[in-house]
Design a protein around this motif. Structure first.
Motif, PDB file in Angstrom:
ATOM      1  N   UNK A  79       0.849  -1.201   0.000  1.00 49.61           N
ATOM      2  CA  UNK A  79       0.000   0.000   0.000  1.00 49.61           C
ATOM      3  C   UNK A  79       0.877   1.240   0.000  1.00 49.61           C
ATOM      4  N   UNK A  80       0.292   2.361  -0.426  1.00 51.36           N
ATOM      5  CA  UNK A  80       0.990   3.648  -0.445  1.00 51.36           C
ATOM      6  C   UNK A  80       0.013   4.726   0.044  1.00 51.36           C
ATOM      7  N   UNK A  81       0.444   5.486   1.079  1.00 52.65           N
ATOM      8  CA  UNK A  81      -0.400   6.514   1.691  1.00 52.65           C
ATOM      9  C   UNK A  81       0.175   7.893   1.404  1.00 52.65           C
ATOM     10  N   UNK A  82      -0.679   8.838   0.964  1.00 57.12           N
ATOM     11  CA  UNK A  82      -0.264  10.217   0.676  1.00 57.12           C
ATOM     12  C   UNK A  82      -0.850  11.116   1.762  1.00 57.12           C
ATOM     13  N   UNK A  83      -0.074  11.400   2.844  1.00 55.48           N
ATOM     14  CA  UNK A  83      -0.597  12.198   3.968  1.00 55.48           C
ATOM     15  C   UNK A  83      -0.757  13.668   3.565  1.00 55.48           C
ATOM     16  N   UNK A  84      -1.608  14.419   4.275  1.00 55.88           N
ATOM     17  CA  UNK A  84      -1.790  15.859   3.978  1.00 55.88           C
ATOM     18  C   UNK A  84      -0.591  16.681   4.464  1.00 55.88           C
ATOM     19  N   UNK A  85      -0.516  17.894   4.048  1.00 50.06           N
ATOM     20  CA  UNK A  85       0.535  18.807   4.491  1.00 50.06           C
ATOM     21  C   UNK A  85       1.813  18.677   3.714  1.00 50.06           C
ATOM     22  N   UNK A  86       1.763  17.967   2.612  1.00 47.03           N
ATOM     23  CA  UNK A  86       2.959  17.879   1.788  1.00 47.03           C
ATOM     24  C   UNK A  86       4.020  16.949   2.329  1.00 47.03           C
ATOM     25  N   UNK A  87       3.656  16.174   3.343  1.00 50.80           N
ATOM     26  CA  UNK A  87       4.654  15.240   3.858  1.00 50.80           C
ATOM     27  C   UNK A  87       4.906  14.098   2.864  1.00 50.80           C
ATOM     28  N   UNK A  88       6.000  13.415   3.047  1.00 51.54           N
ATOM     29  CA  UNK A  88       6.392  12.355   2.117  1.00 51.54           C
ATOM     30  C   UNK A  88       5.418  11.173   2.191  1.00 51.54           C
ATOM     31  N   UNK A  89       5.269  10.474   1.060  1.00 53.57           N
ATOM     32  CA  UNK A  89       4.405   9.297   1.012  1.00 53.57           C
ATOM     33  C   UNK A  89       4.953   8.179   1.901  1.00 53.57           C
ATOM     34  N   UNK A  90       4.026   7.405   2.451  1.00 56.86           N
ATOM     35  CA  UNK A  90       4.392   6.253   3.271  1.00 56.86           C
ATOM     36  C   UNK A  90       4.005   4.987   2.509  1.00 56.86           C
ATOM     37  N   UNK A  91       5.000   4.156   2.277  1.00 62.35           N
ATOM     38  CA  UNK A  91       4.778   2.903   1.556  1.00 62.35           C
ATOM     39  C   UNK A  91       4.898   1.732   2.527  1.00 62.35           C
ATOM     40  N   UNK A  92       3.913   0.830   2.431  1.00 63.04           N
ATOM     41  CA  UNK A  92       3.883  -0.341   3.315  1.00 63.04           C
ATOM     42  C   UNK A  92       3.741  -1.607   2.467  1.00 63.04           C
ATOM     43  N   UNK A  93       4.514  -2.608   2.789  1.00 62.18           N
ATOM     44  CA  UNK A  93       4.424  -3.892   2.089  1.00 62.18           C
ATOM     45  C   UNK A  93       4.572  -5.013   3.101  1.00 62.18           C
ATOM     46  N   UNK A  94       3.995  -6.146   2.772  1.00 59.76           N
ATOM     47  CA  UNK A  94       4.068  -7.278   3.693  1.00 59.76           C
ATOM     48  C   UNK A  94       3.860  -8.599   2.954  1.00 59.76           C
ATOM     49  N   UNK A  95       4.264  -9.663   3.589  1.00 60.54           N
ATOM     50  CA  UNK A  95       4.091 -11.001   3.026  1.00 60.54           C
ATOM     51  C   UNK A  95       3.937 -11.990   4.179  1.00 60.54           C
ATOM     52  N   UNK A  96       3.227 -13.070   3.897  1.00 62.80           N
ATOM     53  CA  UNK A  96       3.033 -14.096   4.921  1.00 62.80           C
ATOM     54  C   UNK A  96       2.861 -15.450   4.243  1.00 62.80           C
ATOM     55  N   UNK A  97       3.184 -16.488   4.976  1.00 61.18           N
ATOM     56  CA  UNK A  97       3.017 -17.862   4.501  1.00 61.18           C
ATOM     57  C   UNK A  97       2.673 -18.731   5.692  1.00 61.18           C
ATOM     58  N   UNK A 279      -7.775 -32.739  14.888  1.00 63.86           N
ATOM     59  CA  UNK A 279      -6.608 -32.002  15.372  1.00 63.86           C
ATOM     60  C   UNK A 279      -6.053 -31.176  14.233  1.00 63.86           C
ATOM     61  N   UNK A 280      -5.504 -30.027  14.622  1.00 65.13           N
ATOM     62  CA  UNK A 280      -4.926 -29.151  13.603  1.00 65.13           C
ATOM     63  C   UNK A 280      -3.646 -28.537  14.144  1.00 65.13           C
ATOM     64  N   UNK A 281      -2.740 -28.195  13.255  1.00 67.17           N
ATOM     65  CA  UNK A 281      -1.486 -27.534  13.600  1.00 67.17           C
ATOM     66  C   UNK A 281      -1.105 -26.626  12.452  1.00 67.17           C
ATOM     67  N   UNK A 282      -0.426 -25.522  12.808  1.00 64.14           N
ATOM     68  CA  UNK A 282      -0.034 -24.576  11.774  1.00 64.14           C
ATOM     69  C   UNK A 282       1.288 -23.921  12.081  1.00 64.14           C
ATOM     70  N   UNK A 283       2.011 -23.568  11.078  1.00 68.89           N
ATOM     71  CA  UNK A 283       3.276 -22.853  11.194  1.00 68.89           C
ATOM     72  C   UNK A 283       3.243 -21.720  10.188  1.00 68.89           C
ATOM     73  N   UNK A 284       3.350 -20.459  10.721  1.00 67.08           N
ATOM     74  CA  UNK A 284       3.242 -19.304   9.836  1.00 67.08           C
ATOM     75  C   UNK A 284       4.399 -18.342   9.977  1.00 67.08           C
ATOM     76  N   UNK A 285       4.720 -17.696   8.896  1.00 68.02           N
ATOM     77  CA  UNK A 285       5.751 -16.666   8.856  1.00 68.02           C
ATOM     78  C   UNK A 285       5.143 -15.434   8.202  1.00 68.02           C
ATOM     79  N   UNK A 286       5.537 -14.249   8.743  1.00 66.77           N
ATOM     80  CA  UNK A 286       5.074 -12.994   8.148  1.00 66.77           C
ATOM     81  C   UNK A 286       6.191 -11.967   8.210  1.00 66.77           C
ATOM     82  N   UNK A 287       6.168 -11.059   7.259  1.00 62.56           N
ATOM     83  CA  UNK A 287       7.188 -10.004   7.200  1.00 62.56           C
ATOM     84  C   UNK A 287       6.516  -8.733   6.726  1.00 62.56           C
ATOM     85  N   UNK A 288       6.917  -7.579   7.312  1.00 60.45           N
ATOM     86  CA  UNK A 288       6.341  -6.302   6.919  1.00 60.45           C
ATOM     87  C   UNK A 288       7.429  -5.256   6.758  1.00 60.45           C
TER      88      UNK A 288
END
Length: 485
Positions: A79-97, A279-288
Motif C-alpha cells: 500500500x501507499x499513503x499520501x498524507x496531507x501537508x505535503x509530507x512524504x508518502x508512506x509505503x507499506x508492504x508485507x508477506x506471509x506464509x 486435530x490441527x497444527x499450523x506454522x506461519x511466517x510474516x514479514x512487513x
C-alpha cells in the motif's frame, strides 16, 4: 538392384504368401479363438471394465477421511499513503506464509461406514462386470453358431439348386422323347426358380450373420470349425441349475452387495447425530516493511499454532433425521431388489432350461426327419424311373428333404445356444470354460494398485479403529481382496 535380385525377392514373397494362405486354410478358426479375441477387444467389455475401475476409486476417496490434509497459503500485500501537508508518502508492504495440517480423529463412524459402502460398491461392480462378460460370451457363441448355421444353409441351398437343375435337364430330355408333358417341365422350372430365390436369400442371411460376427468378435469370420460340446458343463437336473443361480448368478450377487452398500449408507446418515473430533497444527511466517522520510524498518514474525476441535450437532433443522429416513428407504428398496433378482434368476433358469429341453427334442426329431426324407427321396426317384411316380412327386420329395436338412441345421444351432444360455442363467459361463487359452481379466489387480497408491499414512488403521468406537453398527460386508487369485 539387379533383375536377378528382384526376381529372388518376388519369388520369396510369393512363396511366403502361398504358405500363409495354406496355413490359414489348414487352421480353421475355432470358437475358443473367437472368444479369446472378443474378450480382449470387445468395446462393451472394455467400457464395463473402465466403469469397474472408476468404482475402485471410491474406496480410495473414502479412506482419505482417515488421513491428514496439508496445505500452504501465501499472501503478499502492498500500500501507499499520501498524507496531507505535503509530507512524504508512506509505503507499506508485507508477506506471509502458513503451513497447516489437519487430522481427523473421530467422525462418529461416518468415514468407516462410507468405506464399507464403497467396498460393497466395488464388489457389486465386479458382479456387474461378470454379467456383461457373460452377455458378451453368449453374443459370441450366438454369432459363431449363426454363421455356421447359415454356411450350412447356403451349402444346402446350392446343392438343392444343383439337384433341381439336373432334374430340369432330365425333364427336358424326357419331354423331347415324349415320356412326359410340358406341365412336368414347367413344374421343374418353377421349383428351380424358387430354389434360386432361396439361394439368394441364404447368401444374404449369411452376410448378415457375418456382419454380426464382426461386430461382436472384431474380425470377419473365416473357415469356422465345429463348436465344442457344452454337455460337460451343464447340470444333470434343473434343480441343480436353480441352486447354482441362487449363489453364482451375477444379478443376484450384485443385488446382495448393493443391499450391503445401502445398509452402510444408513450408518453414514446416522453418524450425523454424533460428534466429530479433529486435530490441527499450523506454522506461519510474516514479514512487513514501512518506508517513508526518515523512517525505514522491517518486521518479521513466526507463529506456531495447534489445537483439537470437537463439534457436536445440537439442532440441524431436521436435516439429519430426513437423511436417515431416506437412507433407510433406500435400504428397503435394495432389499426388494435382491428378492427381485432372485426371482428373475429363477425365471431365467426356468426359461433357459425349457428352451434347452425343447431344442434337444427338436434336434432328435429333425435328425429322424432327415434320415426318413432322404430314404423317401431316393425311393421316389427310383419309382419315377419305372413310371410309378410323377415328376411332381420327385420335386416334392426333394423339397421335403431340403427343408428337413435346413431344419436340422437350425435345431443344432438352437440346442447349442440354449446350452450357453443355461450356463449364463446359472452364472457359470466363464471365459476360462470356453477358451482355455484366454486369461481372465482380474479386476482385483486394479483395486490393489489404486488402494496402495500415494496417500496412505502409518496411523490410518489406528484412526479407523477409533472411528468405529460407539459408531452406528454396520452389517459386516465382504471386503474386496487385493491381488489376483
Amino acid at each position: 538392384m539387379s533383375n536377378r535380385r528382384r526376381a529372388g525377392l518376388l519369388a520369396a514373397a510369393c512363396g511366403a504368401g502361398l504358405m500363409a494362405g495354406l496355413l490359414s486354410v489348414a487352421h480353421a478358426e475355432t470358437l475358443a479363438d473367437a472368444i479369446a479375441l472378443a474378450y480382449q477387444t470387445n468395446p462393451t467389455l472394455q467400457q464395463q471394465r473402465a466403469s469397474a475401475r472408476i468404482v475402485d476409486e471410491g474406496v480410495v476417496q473414502a479412506k482419505t477421511g482417515f488421513r491428514p490434509t496439508v496445505g500452504v497459503t501465501a499472501d503478499i500485500t502492498g500500500s501507499e499513503t499520501d498524507p496531507p501537508g505535503g509530507r512524504a508518502n508512506v509505503k507499506t508492504s508485507g508477506s506471509s506464509a502458513t503451513l497447516s495440517v489437519s487430522q481427523p480423529l473421530y467422525t462418529g463412524g461416518r468415514v468407516s461406514a462410507t468405506l464399507s459402502a464403497a467396498e460393497a460398491d466395488v464388489l457389486a461392480a465386479r458382479e456387474n462386470l461378470r454379467a456383461v462378460e457373460q452377455s458378451v460370451l453368449v453374443s459370441v457363441v450366438q454369432a459363431y453358431v449363426d454363421v455356421r448355421r447359415d454356411q450350412e444353409r447356403l451349402r444346402i441351398a446350392k446343392e438343392n439348386v444343383a439337384v433341381l437343375q439336373r432334374q430340369l435337364e432330365e425333364s427336358k430330355a424326357r419331354f423331347d422323347v415324349g415320356e412326359i408333358t410340358r406341365t412336368d417341365v414347367a413344374q421343374s422350372q418353377a421349383r428351380l426358380a424358387s430354389a434360386k430365390a432361396g439361394l439368394s436369400a441364404a447368401q444374404a442371411q449369411l452376410e448378415i450373420s457375418r456382419a454380426s460376427y464382426s461386430a461382436v468378435v472384431g474380425q470377419t469370420p473365416g473357415d469356422l470349425a465345429p463348436e465344442p460340446s457344452l454337455a460337460g458343463l451343464l447340470p444333470g437336473a434343473v434343480d441343480q441349475a436353480f441352486d447354482a443361480a441362487q449363489t453364482t448368478n451375477p444379478g443376484v450377487t450384485a443385488a446382495k452387495y448393493n443391499e450391503e452398500a445401502a445398509a452402510a449408507r444408513v450408518a453414514v446418515a446416522r453418524a450425523g447425530y454424533r460428534p466429530t473430533v479433529s486435530a490441527r497444527a499450523g506454522l506461519g511466517y510474516s514479514a512487513g516493511r514501512t518506508a517513508g522520510v526518515g523512517s525505514q524498518f522491517d518486521d518479521y514474525s513466526r507463529t506456531i499454532s495447534g489445537g483439537i476441535t470437537a463439534s457436536v450437532p445440537i439442532f440441524t433443522g431436521g436435516l439429519t433425521t430426513s437423511q436417515v429416513r431416506a437412507a433407510t428407504e433406500r435400504e428397503n428398496a435394495a432389499r426388494g431388489a435382491t428378492e427381485s433378482a432372485k426371482r428373475t434368476a429363477i425365471q431365467q433358469v426356468s426359461n433357459a432350461w425349457s428352451n434347452l429341453t425343447a431344442s434337444r427334442a427338436a434336434l432328435v426329431s429333425n435328425e429322424e426327419q432327415v434320415r426318413a426324407s432322404r430314404i423317401a427321396f431316393e425311393g421316389v426317384r427310383q419309382e419315377q424311373q419305372v413310371g410309378l411316380r410323377t415328376t411332381l412327386d420327385v420335386l416334392n420329395a426333394q423339397l421335403e428333404l431340403s427343408n428337413a436338412e435346413v431344419a436340422l441345421v437350425g435345431a443344432r444351432r438352437d440346442e447349442y445356444l440354449a446350452s450357453a444360455v443355461v450356463l449364463q442363467a446359472m452364472g457359470q459361463l466363464g471365459v476360462s470354460k470356453l477358451s482355455s487359452t484366454s486369461t481372465a481379466y482380474d479386476p482385483k489387480a486394479s483395486y490393489d494398485r489404486v488402494t496402495h497408491s500415494v496417500g496412505w499414512v502409518p496411523w490410518e488403521p489406528v484412526v479407523e479403529a477409533i472411528d468405529k468406537v460407539g459408531a452406528p453398527s454396520v452389517k459386516p460386508a465382504s471386503r474386496p481382496s487385493n491381488g489376483a487369485n
